[in-house]
Design a protein around this motif. Structure first.
Motif, mmCIF file in Angstrom:
data_model
loop_
_atom_site.group_PDB
_atom_site.id
_atom_site.type_symbol
_atom_site.label_atom_id
_atom_site.label_comp_id
_atom_site.label_asym_id
_atom_site.label_seq_id
_atom_site.Cartn_x
_atom_site.Cartn_y
_atom_site.Cartn_z
ATOM 1 N N LEU A 43 43.055 83.934 -14.972
ATOM 2 C CA LEU A 43 42.470 84.622 -16.019
ATOM 3 C C LEU A 43 41.964 83.628 -17.152
ATOM 4 C CD1 LEU A 43 44.914 87.527 -16.911
ATOM 5 C CD2 LEU A 43 42.840 87.625 -15.467
ATOM 6 N N THR A 44 42.198 82.168 -16.822
ATOM 7 C CA THR A 44 41.636 81.424 -17.542
ATOM 8 C C THR A 44 40.246 80.633 -16.860
ATOM 9 O OG1 THR A 44 42.661 79.554 -16.872
ATOM 10 C CG2 THR A 44 43.620 80.894 -18.804
ATOM 11 N N PHE A 45 39.863 81.323 -15.966
ATOM 12 C CA PHE A 45 38.563 80.866 -15.042
ATOM 13 C C PHE A 45 37.607 80.518 -16.123
ATOM 14 C CE2 PHE A 45 34.523 81.361 -12.817
ATOM 15 C CZ PHE A 45 34.588 80.295 -11.800
ATOM 16 N N PHE A 46 37.065 81.428 -16.940
ATOM 17 C CA PHE A 46 35.659 81.509 -17.699
ATOM 18 C C PHE A 46 36.060 80.158 -18.813
ATOM 19 C CE2 PHE A 46 34.839 85.622 -16.055
ATOM 20 C CZ PHE A 46 33.744 85.248 -14.946
ATOM 21 N N GLU A 47 37.237 80.435 -19.430
ATOM 22 C CA GLU A 47 37.534 79.462 -20.368
ATOM 23 C C GLU A 47 37.386 78.077 -19.973
ATOM 24 O OE1 GLU A 47 41.342 78.308 -23.417
ATOM 25 O OE2 GLU A 47 41.303 79.945 -21.958
ATOM 26 N N LYS A 48 37.979 77.806 -18.689
ATOM 27 C CA LYS A 48 37.838 76.474 -18.277
ATOM 28 C C LYS A 48 36.404 75.880 -18.077
ATOM 29 C CE LYS A 48 42.345 76.599 -15.814
ATOM 30 N NZ LYS A 48 43.140 76.706 -14.576
ATOM 31 N N ASN A 49 35.528 77.095 -17.653
ATOM 32 C CA ASN A 49 34.156 76.424 -17.515
ATOM 33 C C ASN A 49 33.044 76.480 -18.737
ATOM 34 O OD1 ASN A 49 33.550 75.795 -14.444
ATOM 35 N ND2 ASN A 49 35.037 77.846 -14.420
ATOM 36 N N HIS A 50 33.985 76.926 -19.928
ATOM 37 C CA HIS A 50 33.091 77.238 -21.084
ATOM 38 C C HIS A 50 33.945 76.267 -22.076
ATOM 39 C CE1 HIS A 50 31.693 80.483 -18.861
ATOM 40 N NE2 HIS A 50 30.553 80.403 -19.730
ATOM 41 N N GLN A 51 34.485 75.189 -21.957
ATOM 42 C CA GLN A 51 35.410 74.585 -22.880
ATOM 43 C C GLN A 51 34.853 73.494 -23.791
ATOM 44 O OE1 GLN A 51 38.192 71.330 -21.138
ATOM 45 N NE2 GLN A 51 37.056 71.968 -18.955
ATOM 46 N N TYR A 52 33.387 73.339 -23.527
ATOM 47 C CA TYR A 52 32.594 72.259 -24.491
ATOM 48 C C TYR A 52 31.768 73.185 -25.379
ATOM 49 C CZ TYR A 52 34.433 68.683 -21.387
ATOM 50 O OH TYR A 52 35.253 67.536 -20.759
ATOM 51 N N ILE A 53 31.844 74.259 -25.572
ATOM 52 C CA ILE A 53 31.003 74.977 -26.422
ATOM 53 C C ILE A 53 31.270 74.455 -27.747
ATOM 54 C CG2 ILE A 53 30.605 77.403 -27.640
ATOM 55 C CD1 ILE A 53 31.358 78.670 -25.066
ATOM 56 N N GLY A 54 30.171 74.103 -28.383
ATOM 57 C CA GLY A 54 30.257 73.545 -29.866
ATOM 58 C C GLY A 54 30.521 72.232 -30.043
ATOM 59 N N CYS A 55 30.757 71.584 -28.996
ATOM 60 C CA CYS A 55 31.452 70.176 -28.995
ATOM 61 C C CYS A 55 31.266 69.151 -28.046
ATOM 62 C CB CYS A 55 32.966 70.406 -29.220
ATOM 63 S SG CYS A 55 33.897 70.934 -27.946
ATOM 64 N N GLY A 56 30.564 69.584 -26.904
ATOM 65 C CA GLY A 56 30.170 68.604 -25.975
ATOM 66 C C GLY A 56 29.145 69.074 -25.155
ATOM 67 N N PRO A 57 29.047 68.532 -23.888
ATOM 68 C CA PRO A 57 27.944 68.868 -23.086
ATOM 69 C C PRO A 57 27.933 70.525 -22.378
ATOM 70 C CG PRO A 57 29.791 67.886 -21.838
ATOM 71 C CD PRO A 57 30.123 67.801 -23.186
ATOM 72 N N ASN A 58 27.524 71.376 -23.361
ATOM 73 C CA ASN A 58 27.342 72.739 -23.168
ATOM 74 C C ASN A 58 26.007 73.214 -24.205
ATOM 75 O OD1 ASN A 58 27.876 75.574 -23.949
ATOM 76 N ND2 ASN A 58 29.454 75.358 -22.547
ATOM 77 N N GLN A 59 25.290 74.107 -23.653
ATOM 78 C CA GLN A 59 24.182 74.355 -24.156
ATOM 79 C C GLN A 59 24.131 75.738 -25.072
ATOM 80 O OE1 GLN A 59 21.660 72.389 -24.455
ATOM 81 N NE2 GLN A 59 23.030 70.823 -22.991
ATOM 82 N N THR A 60 25.203 76.158 -25.309
ATOM 83 C CA THR A 60 25.649 77.630 -25.970
ATOM 84 C C THR A 60 24.841 77.492 -27.279
ATOM 85 O OG1 THR A 60 27.530 78.079 -24.875
ATOM 86 C CG2 THR A 60 27.297 79.124 -26.960
ATOM 87 N N THR A 61 24.142 78.280 -27.629
ATOM 88 C CA THR A 61 23.046 78.260 -28.641
ATOM 89 C C THR A 61 23.019 79.621 -29.527
ATOM 90 O OG1 THR A 61 21.636 76.971 -27.556
ATOM 91 C CG2 THR A 61 20.666 78.246 -29.416
ATOM 92 N N LEU A 62 23.334 79.436 -30.966
ATOM 93 C CA LEU A 62 23.086 80.639 -31.825
ATOM 94 C C LEU A 62 21.581 80.653 -32.326
ATOM 95 C CD1 LEU A 62 24.005 82.812 -33.750
ATOM 96 C CD2 LEU A 62 24.734 81.128 -35.304
ATOM 97 N N ARG A 63 21.073 81.763 -32.124
ATOM 98 C CA ARG A 63 19.606 81.841 -32.299
ATOM 99 C C ARG A 63 19.370 82.705 -33.423
ATOM 100 N NH1 ARG A 63 14.269 82.299 -28.462
ATOM 101 N NH2 ARG A 63 13.751 80.182 -29.245
ATOM 102 N N THR A 64 18.926 82.255 -34.513
ATOM 103 C CA THR A 64 18.252 83.389 -35.544
ATOM 104 C C THR A 64 16.693 83.577 -35.313
ATOM 105 O OG1 THR A 64 18.088 83.903 -37.941
ATOM 106 C CG2 THR A 64 18.194 81.403 -37.228
ATOM 107 N N LEU A 65 16.545 84.912 -35.178
ATOM 108 C CA LEU A 65 15.119 85.415 -34.985
ATOM 109 C C LEU A 65 14.668 86.190 -35.695
ATOM 110 C CD1 LEU A 65 16.442 86.205 -31.379
ATOM 111 C CD2 LEU A 65 14.668 84.680 -31.621
#
Length: 318
Positions: free
Chosen positions: A162-184
């Motif tokens: 159940l931590t599969f997605f957590e393990k593949n998104h561990q760098y959100i906001g702090c490392g090599p991960n492109q998660t973006t907040l976009r204000t439009l």
């Protein structure tokens, strides 16, 4: 689960919302109901409204307010913090993006916040110093809420880990991960002659990553394609966040969960055309080097890294 007037259902997320400090404290019956309702929504339309998710409404209001103040600054000021060609953070002016190449460019502006570029992340600190604190506070809460949604999705997909997605998104906001907040920001249309034939505020597209969280004001215009190939209105719902499946989660699930196309049309009523429209979108991406391949072992989608898929889609948009 209840249905909205747009054929998109809404789910009471209080059983897994941020008001609960630890998911281990959640009521199992509530969690199971949420999981089942999300699975139904995401295997039919691909979009769902969440209510009672735990981010205070005033935090969304503050982010929309500071964003509006940025977008109404002079163009010369905004261009000081424009998005660079070799990065993603920064201001995106009207005419730069086109999500559907069969249409003219999209009628909107945007500001991207991608903290993986933190050392080079551009912010309008000189002209709007409160922008950074307000937006980054929302980014952090969006990350927490996304992890709760991904946890529920791991349960819905009956993953052994159940931590599969957590393990593949561990760098959100702090490392090599492109998660973006976009204000439009969609400027008011003062004259119908400003609009080119077939032009819309945002062309038809699917999102690139895992999931997207979206808050919109009450202006309207968002439409979602259903399984029958028809667009239905995703009317704004007070104090709700709209969540949708994106491309890489569709790849992971061999099309069990669908990354539905959507668009933002120009309201027909002249009075509404003269209004601005605003939204906030949190685009959740796996870590850059995550190799996304169907979880069931199928060959429906070729394996691809999260970063390469994003770069492929960027090349189609800009």
């Amino acid at each position: 689960m209840a249905s909205s007037n747009s054929n998109i259902s809404y789910v009471d997320f209080s059983g897994l919302g941020l008001q609960i400090e630890d998911v281990s404290q959640a009521d199992p019956n509530q969690v199971q109901n949420i999981v089942e309702e999300l699975r139904t929504a995401f295997t039919t339309v691909g979009f769902v409204y969440l209510k009672n998710y735990g981010i205070p409404p005033e935090e969304i209001t503050m982010a929309l307010d500071v964003s509006r103040r940025f977008f109404t600054l002079p163009e010369s000021v905004k261009r000081k913090v424009k998005r660079p060609d070799d990065g993603n953070s920064g201001y995106v002016c009207i005419g730069l993006e086109s999500f559907n190449k069969d249409r003219p460019s999209d009628l909107r502006e945007a500001y991207n916040i991608t903290p993986c570029e933190r050392s080079a992340m551009i912010m309008p600190d000189d002209d709007l110093p409160e922008f950074r604190e307000t937006i980054m506070a929302l980014y952090d809460n969006c990350k927490k809420l996304s992890m709760r949604v991904l946890y529920a999705l791991a349960m819905a997909l009956k993953l052994e880990d159940l931590t599969f997605f957590e393990k593949n998104h561990q760098y959100i906001g702090c490392g090599p991960n492109q998660t973006t907040l976009r204000t439009l920001y969609y400027p008011p249309i003062k004259n119908a002659e400003e609009v080119m034939p077939n032009q819309v505020r945002c062309g038809e597209h699917s999102d690139y990553g895992t999931i997207t969280l979206l808050w919109q004001d009450d202006c309207g215009g968002l439409e979602v394609m259903n399984r029958h190939g028809n667009y239905v209105a995703a009317e704004p719902m007070k104090d709700a966040v709209l969540v949708n499946i994106a491309d890489l989660l569709q790849f992971w699930t061999s099309d069990e969960l669908i990354s539905a196309k959507h668009r933002v049309m120009i309201p027909a009523a002249e009075l509404r055309q003269r209004r601005i429209r605003q939204s906030l979108a949190f685009f959740v991406h796996p870590d850059d080097d995550t190799l996304v391949t169907p979880l069931n072992g199928s060959i429906k989608h070729e394996p691809i890294t999260a970063l390469q898929h994003l770069l492929n889609r960027f090349s189609e948009t800009y």
